[in-house]
Design a protein around this motif. Structure first.
Motif, mmCIF file in Angstrom:
data_model
loop_
_atom_site.group_PDB
_atom_site.id
_atom_site.type_symbol
_atom_site.label_atom_id
_atom_site.label_comp_id
_atom_site.label_asym_id
_atom_site.label_seq_id
_atom_site.Cartn_x
_atom_site.Cartn_y
_atom_site.Cartn_z
ATOM 1 N N TYR A 157 -3.366 -3.848 5.959
ATOM 2 C CA TYR A 157 -2.125 -4.572 6.061
ATOM 3 C C TYR A 157 -1.058 -3.496 6.251
ATOM 4 O O TYR A 157 -1.025 -2.652 5.320
ATOM 5 N N LYS A 158 -0.262 -3.489 7.249
ATOM 6 C CA LYS A 158 0.635 -2.356 7.386
ATOM 7 C C LYS A 158 1.946 -3.106 7.255
ATOM 8 O O LYS A 158 2.557 -4.250 7.747
ATOM 9 N N TYR A 159 2.627 -2.782 6.064
ATOM 10 C CA TYR A 159 4.010 -3.440 5.682
ATOM 11 C C TYR A 159 5.280 -2.527 6.320
ATOM 12 O O TYR A 159 5.226 -1.284 6.040
ATOM 13 N N GLU A 160 6.347 -3.394 6.712
ATOM 14 C CA GLU A 160 7.575 -2.442 7.245
ATOM 15 C C GLU A 160 8.664 -3.159 6.643
ATOM 16 O O GLU A 160 8.771 -4.411 6.611
ATOM 17 N N LEU A 161 9.532 -2.261 5.852
ATOM 18 C CA LEU A 161 10.911 -3.008 5.420
ATOM 19 C C LEU A 161 11.940 -2.494 6.536
ATOM 20 O O LEU A 161 11.994 -1.215 6.449
ATOM 21 N N TRP A 162 12.497 -3.544 7.010
ATOM 22 C CA TRP A 162 13.638 -2.988 8.000
ATOM 23 C C TRP A 162 15.150 -3.231 7.431
ATOM 24 O O TRP A 162 15.114 -4.167 6.519
ATOM 25 N N ARG A 163 15.989 -2.459 7.662
ATOM 26 C CA ARG A 163 17.200 -2.359 7.175
ATOM 27 C C ARG A 163 18.285 -2.968 8.560
ATOM 28 O O ARG A 163 18.422 -2.082 9.378
#
Length: 525
Positions: A157-163
């Motif tokens: 699983y690839k997690y990305e936190l966007w701002r």
């Protein structure tokens, strides 16, 4: 000889007439400047005031009692009384208000016009990702969005936190939104965020079947899990966790103690060791102070709640008593007399003492606003404003009320009690007769309205009512519908520039378990 005497007499007369003319002119100028006008038709002297209109945008047409007076900004001298005025500019909704002209007073009016055709524009769209969660900071500047994708080949699983920055500077050319954290995991993670008030820092809690870890995320830069600072705060997993308002400390509270945690040094400080049977009310401020209210046992009796407010630095050092005279009557009948009082005397400042019958109820919470030079105090019977400079109290509401938000100029606040939403003004410009100190109910707003917020000019508010977003004057006039069906949006708000409304929407999950995340802007001004 006779001719010389005649000449001297003429010069004397001229001198006297000139002096009379000068004095008369000076008196006339003085009275004119103070609002006196001569009405030759009715042969009387009348009193006037000045109406000054500065609209956004400017060069709008000003109408007074239906008569076109020209373009804004504009000032008009008017006789004392009530006037219906309106401001209109092509492409905008007409702004209307009834105003009072006071003698020898200037009445400033600042119409803020809303477009009659609101234009929608897409800001960004994130496709083919699974939406996990999102968080927004207190000032609605920064939105964090967590997404994931399952990689086909590896199955990880690839997690990305966007701002997403809602209020961007004109010279900021960086991508918006942008990924500030990315990491892979062999299993699905249970992730939560506690975001700081300014939105720059956040504590991420990552939990899987094997372990629970805490990380400090700096959202101003791009990071990976390996580059993040890991926080040793697992021992506080059962505590309630929040941020201090100065963005430098984490606050941990349990039934037994209150602890601050310095983020930079990763150092813990015990602020309160709670005693059984005592209630502890606390808060922090933007200047790095911790405040606590505890019962004053020596002065408490069967009729009075007595409290002491102390102030320390966030590490517990430099303790100082701020208020030692917090006395509140236990008998709620004392506040009943003010609930039917609609006069201005209701908001006269008062000093607190054991004999005071205006301060009533058991304290529930408080908020310190050093920029506004005051403290909002809520009891179970009423709410109050303590003026730090005057060292006096004001009754905000004769009912227990919730603080919604301070205005940007730190002169007003919105609160909600059982009667609905109101604005309490605790500071104003000297000589400004258009505002009164005290509380005023906001008209035309339902008691079930939500998301009530100040606009950055501190004279307009936005709110949601029956799934519709509205903007109005702070007194409730000029209520304008902005958007319908806002329940479809995850977030909605007005930018600091007041030019745009932004929305963030998460689409339905498709068969592959993925969503689309869309942000749009609406040009309203």
């Amino acid at each position: 000889m006779n001719k010389q005497k005649a000449d001297r007499k003429i010069l004397t007369i001229i001198s006297i007439l000139a002096s009379i003319f000068v004095y008369t002119g000076a008196i006339g100028i003085y009275f004119y400047a103070n609002g006196w006008r001569l009405d030759p038709i009715n042969q009387q002297v009348i009193k006037t005031g000045v109406l000054t209109v500065e609209s956004e945008p400017f060069l709008a047409n000003l109408y007074i009692e239906g008569e076109d007076k020209g373009r804004t900004p504009r000032s008009e001298s008017l006789t004392v009384g009530s006037y219906d005025i309106s401001v209109y500019k092509t492409g905008y909704i007409e702004w209307k208000k009834n105003i009072q002209i006071k003698e020898e007073k200037s009445t400033p009016v600042f119409p803020w016009l809303i477009r009659d055709n609101i234009e929608k524009q897409n800001i960004f769209s994130l496709e083919d990702r699974k939406y996990i969660n999102s968080w927004i900071n207190e000032t609605n500047d920064h939105l964090l969005i967590l997404t994931s994708q399952q990689l086909v080949i590896s199955g990880t699983y690839k997690y990305e936190l966007w701002r997403f920055d809602i209020n961007t500077a004109f010279w900021d050319l960086s991508s918006n939104p942008r990924v500030v954290l990315t990491f892979d995991s062999a299993t699905q993670e249970n992730i939560s965020m506690t975001i700081a008030p300014n939105g720059t820092l956040a504590v991420m809690r990552s939990e899987n079947a094997e372990a629970t870890n805490y990380y400090l995320v700096d959202t101003s830069k791009t990071s990976t899990l390996e580059t993040l600072t890991q926080l040793d705060i697992g021992a506080f997993s059962s505590y309630t966790i929040s941020w201090s308002k100065d963005n430098n400390y984490l606050m941990f509270e349990s039934p037994s103690d209150i602890i601050s945690f310095n983020i930079e040094r990763q150092t813990k400080y015990l602020l309160y060791k709670k005693q059984v049977g005592y209630e502890y009310i606390w808060s922090t401020d933007e200047h790095g102070f911790f405040y606590g209210i505890t019962p004053n046992i020596e002065n408490t009796n069967e009729n009075i709640y007595a409290y002491t407010m102390t102030q320390t630095l966030m590490d517990g050092s430099n303790p100082k008593i701020i208020l030692s005279d917090l006395y509140f009557q236990k008998n709620a009948e004392y506040i009943e007399r003010y609930r039917g009082d609609t006069g201005d005397g209701k908001y006269i400042p008062f000093t607190n003492s054991p004999e005071s019958t205006k301060s009533v109820g058991k304290l529930l919470s408080f908020t310190v606003n050093q920029n506004g030079n005051g403290i909002y105090i809520k009891s179970d019977a009423a709410s109050y404003w303590y003026d730090i400079n005057l060292k006096k109290y004001y009754l905000i509401s004769s009912y227990s009320s919730d603080l919604i938000e301070f205005s940007i100029d730190n002169r007003k606040l919105i609160f909600k009690d059982s009667e609905g939403y109101s604005v309490f003004t605790f500071d104003k410009e000297q000589g400004d007769h258009t505002e009164d100190l005290g509380s005023k109910k906001i008209a035309n707003i339902d008691t079930n309205a939500s998301n009530v917020q100040w606009l950055s000019n501190s004279t307009y508010i936005s709110y949601i009512e029956d799934s519709t977003m509205y903007i109005s004057d702070k007194d409730g006039d000029n209520k304008v519908k902005i958007l319908d069906n806002v329940d479809l949006f995850k977030y909605i708000g007005v930018t600091f520039s007041k030019e745009f409304v932004f929305t963030v929407q998460v689409g339905d999950t498709n068969e592959a378990g993925l969503n689309s995340i869309t942000a749009d802007s609406y040009l309203i001004h």
